[in-house]
Motif scaffolding. Structure first.
Motif, PDB file in Angstrom:
ATOM      1  N   LEU A 164      20.550  -1.245 -11.632  1.00 58.16           N
ATOM      2  CA  LEU A 164      19.363  -0.827 -10.875  1.00 58.16           C
ATOM      3  C   LEU A 164      19.674   0.402 -10.015  1.00 58.16           C
ATOM      4  CD1 LEU A 164      16.409  -1.658 -10.245  1.00 58.16           C
ATOM      5  CD2 LEU A 164      17.313  -2.933  -8.284  1.00 58.16           C
ATOM      6  N   ARG A 165      18.922   1.486 -10.211  1.00 58.39           N
ATOM      7  CA  ARG A 165      19.168   2.724  -9.450  1.00 58.39           C
ATOM      8  C   ARG A 165      17.972   3.106  -8.575  1.00 58.39           C
ATOM      9  NH1 ARG A 165      23.167   5.825 -12.205  1.00 58.39           N
ATOM     10  NH2 ARG A 165      24.855   4.344 -12.578  1.00 58.39           N
ATOM     11  N   GLN A 166      16.761   2.857  -9.068  1.00 59.13           N
ATOM     12  CA  GLN A 166      15.574   3.184  -8.268  1.00 59.13           C
ATOM     13  C   GLN A 166      14.720   1.937  -8.138  1.00 59.13           C
ATOM     14  OE1 GLN A 166      14.266   7.198 -10.323  1.00 59.13           O
ATOM     15  NE2 GLN A 166      13.456   7.118  -8.249  1.00 59.13           N
ATOM     16  N   GLU A 167      14.260   1.703  -6.927  1.00 58.86           N
ATOM     17  CA  GLU A 167      13.414   0.546  -6.673  1.00 58.86           C
ATOM     18  C   GLU A 167      12.441   0.896  -5.555  1.00 58.86           C
ATOM     19  OE1 GLU A 167      15.539  -2.905  -5.314  1.00 58.86           O
ATOM     20  OE2 GLU A 167      14.109  -4.251  -6.284  1.00 58.86           O
ATOM     21  N   GLY A 168      11.174   0.639  -5.791  1.00 63.59           N
ATOM     22  CA  GLY A 168      10.169   0.877  -4.776  1.00 63.59           C
ATOM     23  C   GLY A 168       8.957   0.036  -5.116  1.00 63.59           C
ATOM     24  N   ASP A 169       7.876   0.283  -4.400  1.00 62.86           N
ATOM     25  CA  ASP A 169       6.637  -0.436  -4.660  1.00 62.86           C
ATOM     26  C   ASP A 169       5.502   0.574  -4.620  1.00 62.86           C
ATOM     27  OD1 ASP A 169       4.145  -2.097  -4.070  1.00 62.86           O
ATOM     28  OD2 ASP A 169       5.653  -3.651  -4.329  1.00 62.86           O
ATOM     29  N   LEU A 170       4.541   0.418  -5.523  1.00 61.25           N
ATOM     30  CA  LEU A 170       3.406   1.351  -5.547  1.00 61.25           C
ATOM     31  C   LEU A 170       2.718   1.435  -4.192  1.00 61.25           C
ATOM     32  CD1 LEU A 170       1.755   0.406  -8.979  1.00 61.25           C
ATOM     33  CD2 LEU A 170       3.191   2.407  -8.494  1.00 61.25           C
ATOM     34  N   ASN A 171       2.820   0.344  -3.400  1.00 60.23           N
ATOM     35  CA  ASN A 171       2.138   0.361  -2.093  1.00 60.23           C
ATOM     36  C   ASN A 171       2.860   1.236  -1.061  1.00 60.23           C
ATOM     37  OD1 ASN A 171       4.273  -1.154  -1.074  1.00 60.23           O
ATOM     38  ND2 ASN A 171       3.138  -3.090  -1.072  1.00 60.23           N
ATOM     39  N   GLN A 172       4.014   1.814  -1.450  1.00 59.56           N
ATOM     40  CA  GLN A 172       4.734   2.715  -0.538  1.00 59.56           C
ATOM     41  C   GLN A 172       4.327   4.185  -0.714  1.00 59.56           C
ATOM     42  OE1 GLN A 172       8.627   1.712  -1.947  1.00 59.56           O
ATOM     43  NE2 GLN A 172       8.913   0.012  -0.519  1.00 59.56           N
ATOM     44  N   MET A 173       3.407   4.457  -1.630  1.00 54.85           N
ATOM     45  CA  MET A 173       2.981   5.852  -1.800  1.00 54.85           C
ATOM     46  C   MET A 173       2.360   6.366  -0.504  1.00 54.85           C
ATOM     47  SD  MET A 173       1.108   6.160  -5.460  1.00 54.85           S
ATOM     48  CE  MET A 173       1.892   5.607  -6.961  1.00 54.85           C
ATOM     49  N   ILE A 174       2.764   7.568  -0.100  1.00 54.52           N
ATOM     50  CA  ILE A 174       2.199   8.186   1.102  1.00 54.52           C
ATOM     51  C   ILE A 174       0.749   8.598   0.817  1.00 54.52           C
ATOM     52  CG2 ILE A 174       2.387  10.130   2.693  1.00 54.52           C
ATOM     53  CD1 ILE A 174       5.468  10.084   2.085  1.00 54.52           C
ATOM     54  N   TRP A 175       0.533   9.244  -0.338  1.00 51.01           N
ATOM     55  CA  TRP A 175      -0.818   9.616  -0.775  1.00 51.01           C
ATOM     56  C   TRP A 175      -1.190   8.709  -1.935  1.00 51.01           C
ATOM     57  CZ3 TRP A 175      -3.597  12.833   2.180  1.00 51.01           C
ATOM     58  CH2 TRP A 175      -2.885  13.553   3.145  1.00 51.01           C
ATOM     59  N   LYS A 176      -2.255   7.929  -1.741  1.00 51.54           N
ATOM     60  CA  LYS A 176      -2.674   6.959  -2.749  1.00 51.54           C
ATOM     61  C   LYS A 176      -3.400   7.680  -3.895  1.00 51.54           C
ATOM     62  CE  LYS A 176      -1.300   3.841   0.217  1.00 51.54           C
ATOM     63  NZ  LYS A 176       0.101   3.367   0.083  1.00 51.54           N
ATOM     64  N   VAL A 177      -3.550   6.997  -5.008  1.00 49.26           N
ATOM     65  CA  VAL A 177      -4.140   7.622  -6.199  1.00 49.26           C
ATOM     66  C   VAL A 177      -5.513   8.251  -5.900  1.00 49.26           C
ATOM     67  CG1 VAL A 177      -4.990   7.201  -8.550  1.00 49.26           C
ATOM     68  CG2 VAL A 177      -2.799   6.206  -7.804  1.00 49.26           C
ATOM     69  N   PRO A 178      -6.446   7.552  -5.237  1.00 52.81           N
ATOM     70  CA  PRO A 178      -7.754   8.188  -4.987  1.00 52.81           C
ATOM     71  C   PRO A 178      -7.633   9.437  -4.109  1.00 52.81           C
ATOM     72  CG  PRO A 178      -7.827   5.828  -4.486  1.00 52.81           C
ATOM     73  CD  PRO A 178      -6.392   6.170  -4.740  1.00 52.81           C
ATOM     74  N   GLU A 179      -6.688   9.412  -3.169  1.00 46.98           N
ATOM     75  CA  GLU A 179      -6.488  10.586  -2.294  1.00 46.98           C
ATOM     76  C   GLU A 179      -5.925  11.764  -3.090  1.00 46.98           C
ATOM     77  OE1 GLU A 179      -5.507   8.612   2.022  1.00 46.98           O
ATOM     78  OE2 GLU A 179      -3.941   8.482   0.497  1.00 46.98           O
ATOM     79  N   MET A 180      -5.006  11.477  -4.013  1.00 50.78           N
ATOM     80  CA  MET A 180      -4.440  12.560  -4.834  1.00 50.78           C
ATOM     81  C   MET A 180      -5.518  13.200  -5.697  1.00 50.78           C
ATOM     82  SD  MET A 180      -0.714  11.348  -6.201  1.00 50.78           S
ATOM     83  CE  MET A 180      -0.749   9.580  -6.059  1.00 50.78           C
ATOM     84  N   ILE A 181      -6.349  12.369  -6.332  1.00 49.55           N
ATOM     85  CA  ILE A 181      -7.415  12.893  -7.199  1.00 49.55           C
ATOM     86  C   ILE A 181      -8.379  13.741  -6.379  1.00 49.55           C
ATOM     87  CG2 ILE A 181      -9.438  12.232  -8.579  1.00 49.55           C
ATOM     88  CD1 ILE A 181      -7.796   9.740  -9.459  1.00 49.55           C
TER      89      ILE A 181
END
Ligand code: MN
Length: 228
Positions: A164-181
């Motif tokens: 295991l080298r990378q581990e995170g959670d989608l809920n840790q995104m600073i900018w969420k998907v709707p905000e990016m779009i």
């Protein structure tokens, strides 16, 4: 019928899970530093500064499960990311309507010639030679929203040769998907076929020829990529 003077470039087509249909790619946008722990490991402040994006080329997306180690670099890094595929678009899309433009999601890699990217950063130059090279974005099968819904949380992992080298959670995104779009649509006209790579959690590092990369996101399955 239009007659072309040279051979027409093929449309980049990505597989959709459990479907005969393919997803045609128009553009590829990638966000930088979208997980605080990764921003810190790259030497940056994780505060919520405005997002920034770079682009890869449509034909950099590669569903083959093979990654040829590119020329001109001796420090190629893995970045596991969730890819967001759009079925429609527009300009100035409000955040609360943004998810209505998403066709589906997939696991992906934003492979990076870190040495070249570092040189370009130092010189204040664009990142393309570090980011937008041949087959630099391995991508798994697309899971349509109609089957998996929208993904806001869940583990994101990358293993190299089982470790295991990378581990995170989608809920840790600073900018969420709707905000990016929404943000992208203020600067570009988005459209069906556009793909957004949503950033990588901490733990990026180098790959070597022969490595087996296993990337996974809960709800989207996994993809094994062999470094050749
Ligand atoms: Mn990335």
């Amino acid at each position: 019928m239009t007659q072309f003077a040279i051979p027409t470039p093929p449309t980049v087509a990505l597989p959709i899970a459990d479907s005969e249909q393919m997803f045609p790619v128009r553009r590829v946008y990638c966000i930088g530093r979208n997980y605080a722990a990764h921003a810190i490991e790259m030497g940056h402040d994780p505060d919520r500064e405005p997002p920034f994006f770079f682009q890869k080329n449509p034909d950099n997306l590669d569903p083959s499960g093979e990654f040829p180690y590119p020329d001109r670099s001796s420090d190629v890094h893995h970045e596991v990311e969730m890819a967001v595929m759009l079925k429609s678009g527009g300009s100035n899309i409000p955040i609360d309507l943004a998810l209505g433009h998403v066709f589906g999601y997939a696991v992906a890699l934003d492979m990076t010639r870190r040495d070249l990217q570092g040189e370009q950063k130092k010189l204040g130059r664009p990142w393309e030679i570090g980011k937008a090279f041949e087959r630099s974005a391995p991508v798994g099968p697309i899971h349509p929203v109609s089957k998996v819904g929208h993904l806001e949380e869940g583990p994101v992992t990358l293993k190299v040769n089982g470790e295991l080298r990378q581990e995170g959670d989608l809920n840790q995104m600073i900018w969420k998907v709707p905000e990016m779009i929404s943000y992208l649509s203020d600067y570009f006209e988005l459209a069906a076929g556009d793909v957004i790579l949503s950033g990588t959690p901490a733990g990026v590092g180098p790959v070597a020829r022969g490595d087996l990369l296993d990337i996974a996101i809960e709800g989207l399955g996994g993809l094994r990529v062999k470094v050749r």
